[in-house]
Design a protein around this motif. Structure first.
Motif, PDB file in Angstrom:
ATOM      1  N   VAL A 142       0.839  -1.203   0.000  1.00  0.00           N
ATOM      2  CA  VAL A 142       0.000   0.000   0.000  1.00  0.00           C
ATOM      3  C   VAL A 142       0.874   1.254   0.000  1.00  0.00           C
ATOM      4  O   VAL A 142       0.612   2.216  -0.723  1.00  0.00           O
ATOM      5  CB  VAL A 142      -0.953  -0.002   1.212  1.00  0.00           C
ATOM      6  N   LEU A 143       1.939   1.227   0.805  1.00  0.00           N
ATOM      7  CA  LEU A 143       2.820   2.394   0.856  1.00  0.00           C
ATOM      8  C   LEU A 143       3.531   2.610  -0.476  1.00  0.00           C
ATOM      9  O   LEU A 143       3.699   3.751  -0.923  1.00  0.00           O
ATOM     10  CB  LEU A 143       3.849   2.219   1.980  1.00  0.00           C
ATOM     11  N   GLY A 144       3.937   1.509  -1.112  1.00  0.00           N
ATOM     12  CA  GLY A 144       4.620   1.651  -2.412  1.00  0.00           C
ATOM     13  C   GLY A 144       3.707   2.243  -3.467  1.00  0.00           C
ATOM     14  O   GLY A 144       4.108   3.148  -4.217  1.00  0.00           O
ATOM     15  N   THR A 145       2.482   1.743  -3.530  1.00  0.00           N
ATOM     16  CA  THR A 145       1.533   2.310  -4.511  1.00  0.00           C
ATOM     17  C   THR A 145       1.183   3.758  -4.165  1.00  0.00           C
ATOM     18  O   THR A 145       0.986   4.594  -5.056  1.00  0.00           O
ATOM     19  CB  THR A 145       0.259   1.467  -4.562  1.00  0.00           C
ATOM     20  N   SER A 146       1.107   4.071  -2.870  1.00  0.00           N
ATOM     21  CA  SER A 146       0.820   5.453  -2.472  1.00  0.00           C
ATOM     22  C   SER A 146       1.935   6.389  -2.927  1.00  0.00           C
ATOM     23  O   SER A 146       1.678   7.523  -3.358  1.00  0.00           O
ATOM     24  CB  SER A 146       0.665   5.535  -0.950  1.00  0.00           C
ATOM     25  N   GLY A 147       3.179   5.911  -2.846  1.00  0.00           N
ATOM     26  CA  GLY A 147       4.291   6.723  -3.349  1.00  0.00           C
ATOM     27  C   GLY A 147       4.181   6.979  -4.833  1.00  0.00           C
ATOM     28  O   GLY A 147       4.476   8.089  -5.316  1.00  0.00           O
ATOM     29  N   GLY A 148       3.751   5.989  -5.603  1.00  0.00           N
ATOM     30  CA  GLY A 148       3.551   6.194  -7.042  1.00  0.00           C
ATOM     31  C   GLY A 148       2.473   7.208  -7.329  1.00  0.00           C
ATOM     32  O   GLY A 148       2.605   8.038  -8.241  1.00  0.00           O
ATOM     33  N   LEU A 149       1.376   7.153  -6.534  1.00  0.00           N
ATOM     34  CA  LEU A 149       0.303   8.137  -6.730  1.00  0.00           C
ATOM     35  C   LEU A 149       0.767   9.541  -6.367  1.00  0.00           C
ATOM     36  O   LEU A 149       0.385  10.519  -7.026  1.00  0.00           O
ATOM     37  CB  LEU A 149      -0.910   7.740  -5.891  1.00  0.00           C
ATOM     38  N   LEU A 150       1.577   9.649  -5.305  1.00  0.00           N
ATOM     39  CA  LEU A 150       2.123  10.960  -4.943  1.00  0.00           C
ATOM     40  C   LEU A 150       2.998  11.515  -6.060  1.00  0.00           C
ATOM     41  O   LEU A 150       2.958  12.709  -6.374  1.00  0.00           O
ATOM     42  CB  LEU A 150       2.933  10.849  -3.649  1.00  0.00           C
ATOM     43  N   LEU A 151       3.770  10.636  -6.688  1.00  0.00           N
ATOM     44  CA  LEU A 151       4.584  11.062  -7.830  1.00  0.00           C
ATOM     45  C   LEU A 151       3.704  11.588  -8.964  1.00  0.00           C
ATOM     46  O   LEU A 151       4.031  12.598  -9.602  1.00  0.00           O
ATOM     47  CB  LEU A 151       5.426   9.885  -8.319  1.00  0.00           C
TER      48      LEU A 151
END
Length: 413
Positions: A142-151
């Motif tokens: 979840v944290l990894g995908t959240s980082g992609g969305l933040l990007l």
């Protein structure tokens, strides 16, 4: 993909200006994600709803690339985010790509509120977190995908700022072009006004003199005056053509640098009987100064008293040209509004400045006075011009800085 190509300057209705490279990269992105979606789906035997929702996300991505209206673009972006978020966990984060592309699309669209992309990203994180809880995915996922969305949010905001800067630059360029156009038109208007005021005003005086001489039976003098009137009209026509040419062609001569250099008509433009009267010395000298204007004013029957250096040797070319045009206008005003009344012209050197003053009985007003101030404003120096009534006279007073080079040459000579 769109977020990587950087070639999509607008997402506006009515068509978008995009390069073939951008279209190719986006089409390649859709094809690659679709290929791996199908391949992994067959290997993992994904549920039917994942196939349907994933296909909807990919279709929205493809629609986004061919959309031509604002509503289609926004709806496609929202569908990409929602449908992609629902299948991110099931496809082992493969469908995060259309979600990020949709967030970038919303963030870069100037017709969508700036907060829309951030809200969409938060919503996508919530959906992914819920799906991850159901599928027992790890927190790291979840944290990894959240980082992609933040990007994606950051990329969309960056592209928005780039587009805003580009729009402002275009607007500034348009305003600069308009200001330049207005300045050129104002300059041409001043030149045409000066030509008409000087030439036509003098022409009227000459024709009045011709009529008076003919009534007195002085045919020879009347013929001479008629020749001078023809010369004056031809000079005025030539200068009017030059001013119109400068208005239509930026490559034409700059009226501010050579206002008193009349463009002569060719000999073919003048009848043989009057060609002899059209010499290179008529009214306009090789170097812009006040001598020709004084001579012309006297030839029109005006009285003028000159004090000081009428050649303006202490001034540089630009200031000398401005003085010539202002004095031309002042003398034209004097002939129109105070015909036959004495005019005084003074050129006084005072240290590192030169004062030029033209005074005549009671006149003033008109477009010419505005042109005087505009000419001096264009010089960009400490030079000033004032035109006002003083007692029973109308006085045009100019204050100009001395040209150091011209002053040195004058002292040496």
């Amino acid at each position: 993909m769109t977020l990587l190509s950087g070639q999509d300057p607008t997402d506006l209705p009515g068509g978008r200006s995009r390069s073939a490279t951008a279209w190719g990269l986006n089409a390649l992105g859709v094809a690659v994600v679709a290929f791996w979606f199908v391949k992994n789906g067959l290997e993992q035997q994904l549920p039917a709803w994942v196939w349907v929702v994933g296909a909807v996300a990919l279709a929205a991505w493809a629609l986004r690339e061919s959309g031509r209206t604002q509503r289609v673009l926004v709806v496609a972006g929202v569908v990409m985010i929602v449908a992609g978020s629902l299948t991110v966990v099931a496809t082992d984060s493969l469908m995060i790509v259309p979600v990020i592309v949709g967030i970038v699309l919303l963030g870069a669209n100037l017709r969508v509120p700036v907060w829309a992309a951030a809200v969409a990203a938060v919503g996508a994180v919530v959906v992914i977190a819920v799906c991850a809880t159901v599928e027992h995915a790890s927190v790291q996922f979840v944290l990894g995908t959240s980082g992609g969305l933040l990007l994606g949010v950051l990329i969309g905001f960056s592209r928005r700022q780039f587009r805003i800067a580009a729009d402002r630059a275009q607007q500034a360029e348009r305003e600069q072009q308009r200001a330049q156009l207005l300045a050129d038109r104002s300059r041409a208007s001043r030149d045409i006004h000066d030509v008409l005021a000087h030439s036509l005003g003098g022409l009227v005086l000459q024709l009045d003199a011709v009529e008076a001489l003919l009534e007195a039976g002085r045919v020879d003098d009347a013929t001479k005056r008629a020749g001078e009137a023809r010369t004056l009209a031809a000079d005025g026509l030539a200068e009017a053509r030059r001013a119109v040419h400068a208005l239509r062609d930026d490559a034409g001569p700059d009226p501010a640098t050579a206002p008193d250099q009349a463009v002569r008509t060719s000999p073919a433009d003048v009848p043989d009987a009057n060609r002899a009267s059209r010499t290179s010395d008529d009214h306009v000298p090789d170097r812009a100064d006040l001598t020709a204007l004084v001579d012309a004013h006297r030839s029109f029957g005006g009285a003028i008293a000159v004090q000081g250096d009428a050649t303006l040797a202490a001034l540089d070319e630009a200031h000398r040209a401005a003085v010539v045009q202002v004095v031309r206008e002042a003398l034209s005003n004097a002939r129109r509004h105070a015909s036959g009344r004495p005019v005084s012209l003074s050129v006084i050197r005072d240290g590192d400045a030169v004062d030029v003053v033209v005074a005549n009985p009671l006149t003033g007003g008109g477009q010419g006075l505005l042109g005087m101030h505009e000419r001096f404003a264009e010089l960009g120096s400490s030079a000033t011009v004032e035109a006002e009534r003083s007692d029973d006279e109308f006085v045009v007073a100019m204050h100009l800085p001395v040209d150091a080079v011209a002053a040195t040459e004058g002292e040496a000579s």
